[in-house]
Enzyme design. Sequence first.
Site, short mmCIF file in Angstrom:
data_model
loop_
_atom_site.label_atom_id
_atom_site.label_comp_id
_atom_site.label_asym_id
_atom_site.label_seq_id
_atom_site.Cartn_x
_atom_site.Cartn_y
_atom_site.Cartn_z
N ASP A 167 23.89 74.07 45.71
CA ASP A 167 24.93 75.42 45.86
C ASP A 167 25.11 75.91 47.15
OD1 ASP A 167 22.17 76.25 46.13
OD2 ASP A 167 22.20 77.14 43.89
N ASP A 192 15.75 84.87 36.19
CA ASP A 192 16.29 84.73 34.70
C ASP A 192 16.54 83.55 34.27
OD1 ASP A 192 18.35 83.61 36.28
OD2 ASP A 192 19.81 85.07 36.22
N HIS A 201 17.63 80.75 35.68
CA HIS A 201 18.59 79.71 35.93
C HIS A 201 18.17 78.51 36.91
CE1 HIS A 201 19.38 82.37 40.05
NE2 HIS A 201 18.47 81.41 40.22
N GLU A 256 23.81 80.62 35.76
CA GLU A 256 23.29 81.94 35.36
C GLU A 256 23.34 81.70 33.91
OE1 GLU A 256 22.02 83.45 37.31
OE2 GLU A 256 22.98 84.09 39.01
P1 PGA Z 1 13.29 81.65 45.19
O1 PGA Z 1 14.94 81.25 44.15
O2 PGA Z 1 12.93 80.23 45.45
O3 PGA Z 1 13.95 82.35 46.16
O4 PGA Z 1 12.48 82.15 44.23
C1 PGA Z 1 14.75 80.66 43.25
C2 PGA Z 1 16.25 80.37 42.32
O5 PGA Z 1 16.83 81.29 42.45
O6 PGA Z 1 16.76 79.24 41.88
#
Ligand code: PGA
Length: 270
Positions: free
Chosen positions: A67, A136, A138, A143
């Site tokens: 992404d 959350d 995702h 999301e």
């Molecule tokens: P993080 O994010 O590795 O900074 O915890 C993970 C994500 O949001 O997919």
Amino acid sequence: MRVIIESDAEAASRRAARFVADLVRRKPDCVLGLATGSTPLALYRELIRMHRDDGLSFARVTTFNLDEYVGLGPAHPQSYRHFMQQHLFDAINIDPTRTNVPDGRALEFDTHSRQYEQKIKDAGGIDLQILGIGSDGHIAFNEPGSSLGSRTRLKSLASETIRDNARFFGGEDKVPRLAVTMGVGTILESKRCLLLAFGAHKAAAVRDTVEGPITAQVTASALQLHREVVGIFDEPAAGLLKRRDYYADVERAQSLLESGQLQALGMATK
Ligand code: PGA
């Protein structure tokens, strides 16, 4: 899903790096799906070390990132292209033309998203997709509520994600509201997935992903439908899993199988 629980994030990241390195050695022209965020940082550090100390070569590897924030160009310090250059690409011998990150400044995102999917197909598909998980639940920027069949597209960030990522931007109001992201369907087409999660703040998402029902409200739970996912978690992230004893039994059996000691499992060998 195969579940591996390591004592801490460093040990888990070294384990993950071995999976990546084994693939790169076995198939030097493999296609890696890459993630950003804090989770894969130690994995990338270990891959850089393996490149430097063990001669692990990325010369023929192709990569696709999950992404990118909409509106951020490659030079923006918080863009995921910049992140990849800084934390991996600039420190290994990868061919820059083989590294792909969605373009956060594409003029026409539908076309760009279709082209990104086509490029993955043309490369032969993703051999190993590295994934973090949001608090959350995702994966990539899919999301809660994202279709489990979704493809690469524009996506609005959830308020939880904006809060989680505000620390990188110096405030919630500075976090971009949109991203272009591979879809859940895109991720499910990769041949193998390596899901990483570290820290107690990920424990509920890990529980819901591994042991909860498959639901678009926890897009990572769609990985239960994938035929080859390895989840590597540290102790705090695995803290809410109910079937830990079973996962440990599976790992013991797996290592006996790998070392050829089938008798220990009570199985006849010929
Ligand atoms: P993080 O994010 O590795 O900074 O915890 C993970 C994500 O949001 O997919």
